[in-house]
Design a protein around this motif. Structure first.
Motif, PDB file in Angstrom:
ATOM      1  N   GLU A   1     -14.755  13.510  -2.601  1.00  0.00           N
ATOM      2  CA  GLU A   1     -13.718  12.890  -1.790  1.00  0.00           C
ATOM      3  C   GLU A   1     -12.482  12.637  -2.642  1.00  0.00           C
ATOM      4  O   GLU A   1     -12.517  12.761  -3.868  1.00  0.00           O
ATOM      5  CB  GLU A   1     -14.218  11.581  -1.170  1.00  0.00           C
ATOM      6  N   LYS A   2     -11.394  12.273  -1.993  1.00  0.00           N
ATOM      7  CA  LYS A   2     -10.129  12.099  -2.704  1.00  0.00           C
ATOM      8  C   LYS A   2     -10.153  10.891  -3.636  1.00  0.00           C
ATOM      9  O   LYS A   2      -9.328  10.808  -4.542  1.00  0.00           O
ATOM     10  CB  LYS A   2      -8.977  11.968  -1.714  1.00  0.00           C
ATOM     11  N   ASN A   3     -11.078   9.968  -3.431  1.00  0.00           N
ATOM     12  CA  ASN A   3     -11.212   8.816  -4.327  1.00  0.00           C
ATOM     13  C   ASN A   3     -12.258   9.088  -5.402  1.00  0.00           C
ATOM     14  O   ASN A   3     -13.067   8.236  -5.733  1.00  0.00           O
ATOM     15  CB  ASN A   3     -11.573   7.558  -3.532  1.00  0.00           C
ATOM     16  N   LEU A   4     -12.230  10.301  -5.948  1.00  0.00           N
ATOM     17  CA  LEU A   4     -13.225  10.718  -6.941  1.00  0.00           C
ATOM     18  C   LEU A   4     -13.165   9.870  -8.205  1.00  0.00           C
ATOM     19  O   LEU A   4     -14.150   9.749  -8.931  1.00  0.00           O
ATOM     20  CB  LEU A   4     -13.015  12.193  -7.295  1.00  0.00           C
ATOM     21  N   ASP A   5     -11.997   9.255  -8.485  1.00  0.00           N
ATOM     22  CA  ASP A   5     -11.868   8.478  -9.716  1.00  0.00           C
ATOM     23  C   ASP A   5     -12.730   7.216  -9.695  1.00  0.00           C
ATOM     24  O   ASP A   5     -13.010   6.641 -10.731  1.00  0.00           O
ATOM     25  CB  ASP A   5     -10.398   8.090  -9.950  1.00  0.00           C
ATOM     26  N   GLN A   6     -13.172   6.787  -8.512  1.00  0.00           N
ATOM     27  CA  GLN A   6     -14.052   5.610  -8.426  1.00  0.00           C
ATOM     28  C   GLN A   6     -15.491   6.053  -8.658  1.00  0.00           C
ATOM     29  O   GLN A   6     -16.315   6.142  -7.752  1.00  0.00           O
ATOM     30  CB  GLN A   6     -13.903   4.941  -7.062  1.00  0.00           C
ATOM     31  N   ARG A   7     -15.808   6.359  -9.914  1.00  0.00           N
ATOM     32  CA  ARG A   7     -17.082   6.984 -10.237  1.00  0.00           C
ATOM     33  C   ARG A   7     -18.278   6.065 -10.021  1.00  0.00           C
ATOM     34  O   ARG A   7     -19.409   6.537  -9.898  1.00  0.00           O
ATOM     35  CB  ARG A   7     -17.063   7.481 -11.686  1.00  0.00           C
ATOM     36  N   ASN A   8     -18.047   4.761  -9.975  1.00  0.00           N
ATOM     37  CA  ASN A   8     -19.167   3.855  -9.761  1.00  0.00           C
ATOM     38  C   ASN A   8     -19.644   3.871  -8.312  1.00  0.00           C
ATOM     39  O   ASN A   8     -20.738   3.411  -8.015  1.00  0.00           O
ATOM     40  CB  ASN A   8     -18.770   2.428 -10.144  1.00  0.00           C
ATOM     41  N   ARG A   9     -18.795   4.398  -7.419  1.00  0.00           N
ATOM     42  CA  ARG A   9     -19.141   4.374  -6.002  1.00  0.00           C
ATOM     43  C   ARG A   9     -19.276   5.769  -5.407  1.00  0.00           C
ATOM     44  O   ARG A   9     -20.078   6.002  -4.515  1.00  0.00           O
ATOM     45  CB  ARG A   9     -18.071   3.584  -5.229  1.00  0.00           C
ATOM     46  N   VAL A  10     -18.489   6.719  -5.878  1.00  0.00           N
ATOM     47  CA  VAL A  10     -18.476   8.063  -5.311  1.00  0.00           C
ATOM     48  C   VAL A  10     -19.415   8.963  -6.111  1.00  0.00           C
ATOM     49  O   VAL A  10     -19.273   9.096  -7.326  1.00  0.00           O
ATOM     50  CB  VAL A  10     -17.048   8.648  -5.315  1.00  0.00           C
ATOM     51  N   LYS A  11     -20.368   9.576  -5.442  1.00  0.00           N
ATOM     52  CA  LYS A  11     -21.320  10.484  -6.075  1.00  0.00           C
ATOM     53  C   LYS A  11     -21.120  11.883  -5.500  1.00  0.00           C
ATOM     54  O   LYS A  11     -21.522  12.152  -4.374  1.00  0.00           O
ATOM     55  CB  LYS A  11     -22.766  10.018  -5.832  1.00  0.00           C
ATOM     56  N   PRO A  12     -20.462  12.783  -6.234  1.00  0.00           N
ATOM     57  CA  PRO A  12     -20.265  14.147  -5.721  1.00  0.00           C
ATOM     58  C   PRO A  12     -21.597  14.816  -5.408  1.00  0.00           C
ATOM     59  O   PRO A  12     -22.625  14.542  -6.031  1.00  0.00           O
ATOM     60  CB  PRO A  12     -19.539  14.847  -6.881  1.00  0.00           C
ATOM     61  N   LEU A  13     -21.563  15.705  -4.435  1.00  0.00           N
ATOM     62  CA  LEU A  13     -22.747  16.431  -3.981  1.00  0.00           C
ATOM     63  C   LEU A  13     -22.601  17.883  -4.428  1.00  0.00           C
ATOM     64  O   LEU A  13     -21.707  18.589  -3.970  1.00  0.00           O
ATOM     65  CB  LEU A  13     -22.856  16.342  -2.457  1.00  0.00           C
ATOM     66  N   THR A  14     -23.472  18.341  -5.330  1.00  0.00           N
ATOM     67  CA  THR A  14     -23.366  19.677  -5.901  1.00  0.00           C
ATOM     68  C   THR A  14     -24.549  20.536  -5.484  1.00  0.00           C
ATOM     69  O   THR A  14     -25.700  20.187  -5.738  1.00  0.00           O
ATOM     70  CB  THR A  14     -23.296  19.613  -7.441  1.00  0.00           C
ATOM     71  N   TYR A  15     -24.240  21.652  -4.819  1.00  0.00           N
ATOM     72  CA  TYR A  15     -25.239  22.649  -4.451  1.00  0.00           C
ATOM     73  C   TYR A  15     -25.214  23.775  -5.477  1.00  0.00           C
ATOM     74  O   TYR A  15     -24.142  24.310  -5.788  1.00  0.00           O
ATOM     75  CB  TYR A  15     -24.947  23.236  -3.070  1.00  0.00           C
ATOM     76  N   LYS A  16     -26.366  24.141  -5.990  1.00  0.00           N
ATOM     77  CA  LYS A  16     -26.474  25.238  -6.939  1.00  0.00           C
ATOM     78  C   LYS A  16     -27.301  26.359  -6.312  1.00  0.00           C
ATOM     79  O   LYS A  16     -28.405  26.125  -5.823  1.00  0.00           O
ATOM     80  CB  LYS A  16     -27.097  24.768  -8.253  1.00  0.00           C
ATOM     81  N   PHE A  17     -26.744  27.569  -6.346  1.00  0.00           N
ATOM     82  CA  PHE A  17     -27.379  28.731  -5.736  1.00  0.00           C
ATOM     83  C   PHE A  17     -27.996  29.607  -6.834  1.00  0.00           C
ATOM     84  O   PHE A  17     -27.345  29.898  -7.840  1.00  0.00           O
ATOM     85  CB  PHE A  17     -26.356  29.534  -4.933  1.00  0.00           C
ATOM     86  N   VAL A  18     -29.215  30.022  -6.599  1.00  0.00           N
ATOM     87  CA  VAL A  18     -29.983  30.792  -7.576  1.00  0.00           C
ATOM     88  C   VAL A  18     -29.982  32.268  -7.184  1.00  0.00           C
ATOM     89  O   VAL A  18     -30.154  32.615  -6.016  1.00  0.00           O
ATOM     90  CB  VAL A  18     -31.433  30.264  -7.665  1.00  0.00           C
TER      91      VAL A  18
END
Length: 256
Positions: free
Chosen positions: A157-174
């Motif tokens: 999200e655009k508030n990515l700098d708030q790392r204590n609250r925002v947890k990015p969701l990363t999909y990894k493709f094999v």
């Protein structure tokens, strides 16, 4: 099983839990390269200077993957009852990515064309198979572990700098590799942005594990609680819902 009774909720509680939706316009795509050696040779022949950061930024469209559970049906164990039991997980067979084409070297087109040629082992500078322009040209496909690579899609999200609250969701493709490049029409009609749409296939995907620290979770809980209380108090004292929202937001940010 106990019945969960409905309960009254305050406006501040509803605001804190519902008024922060995720949007679709903040994401990042990271496209890898084939694991085998010699891919740069194919890029050089097509006149492309590989810039991974530029290629990733040019990706304008992607989709978060889906999957489903395949089941086996049992119909004879209980009268009138059809039971279903899981037996495997089925992943989508492909993912579609859209790229804007830069006006310098048409990097996405050259990159994925080179990947397709590398997969089919088309000799870039001639050899036993000849050149692609030769009438008797042929090809022999490389082994899978040479032309397959990796792909990541991260939702944030655009508030990515708030790392204590925002947890990015990363999909990894094999075991990912490009399957098709969609035709790109050009016309003398009104100009529009040239886009390269690529379909990619993969074996499976997984979500990168990102544990939440206990201290962070506690800090976020107390920050939200304090913010909700301040919001409610300011609403009652001033009679202004806007001032309550502002005060509650300042309190949450200060305690994180």
């Amino acid at each position: 099983m106990a019945v969960t009774p409905p309960r009254a909720r305050s406006v501040a509680e509803i605001k804190s839990k519902l008024l922060n939706p995720a949007t679709t316009s903040h994401f990042q795509v990271s496209v890898g390269t084939p694991r085998g050696s010699g891919f740069s040779t194919y890029l050089n022949e097509l006149g492309a200077t590989y810039d991974q950061d530029r290629l990733n930024l040019l990706c304008s469209e992607a989709s978060l993957p889906g999957s489903q559970i395949a089941t086996t049906e049992l119909t004879n164990d209980f009268a009138g009852v059809t039971e279903r039991h899981a037996n495997r997980r089925i992943y989508d067979d492909r993912i579609d990515l859209g790229f804007y084409c830069d006006a310098e070297q048409y990097l996405p087109i050259r990159f994925f064309e080179a990947w397709l040629r590398y997969t089919m082992n088309e000799e870039p500078f001639g050899g036993p198979q000849g050149r692609p322009s030769d009438e008797n040209f042929f090809y022999r496909v490389k082994f899978p572990n040479e032309y397959k690579g990796d792909l990541e899609i991260t939702k944030f999200e655009k508030n990515l700098d708030q790392r204590n609250r925002v947890k990015p969701l990363t999909y990894k493709f094999v075991n990912m590799f490009p399957l098709a490049i969609t035709s790109m029409p050009v016309s003398y009609d009104g100009s529009s942005l040239l886009k390269c749409n690529v379909s990619m296939t993969y074996s499976r995907y997984y979500i990168e594990y990102s544990p939440i620290r206990r201290a962070t979770a506690r800090g976020g809980f107390f920050a939200n609680l304090a913010g909700s209380l301040v919001d409610s108090v300011v609403d009652r004292v001033t009679g202004s819902d806007l001032l309550g929202d502002i005060a509650g937001g300042i309190t949450r940010r200060a305690l994180r």
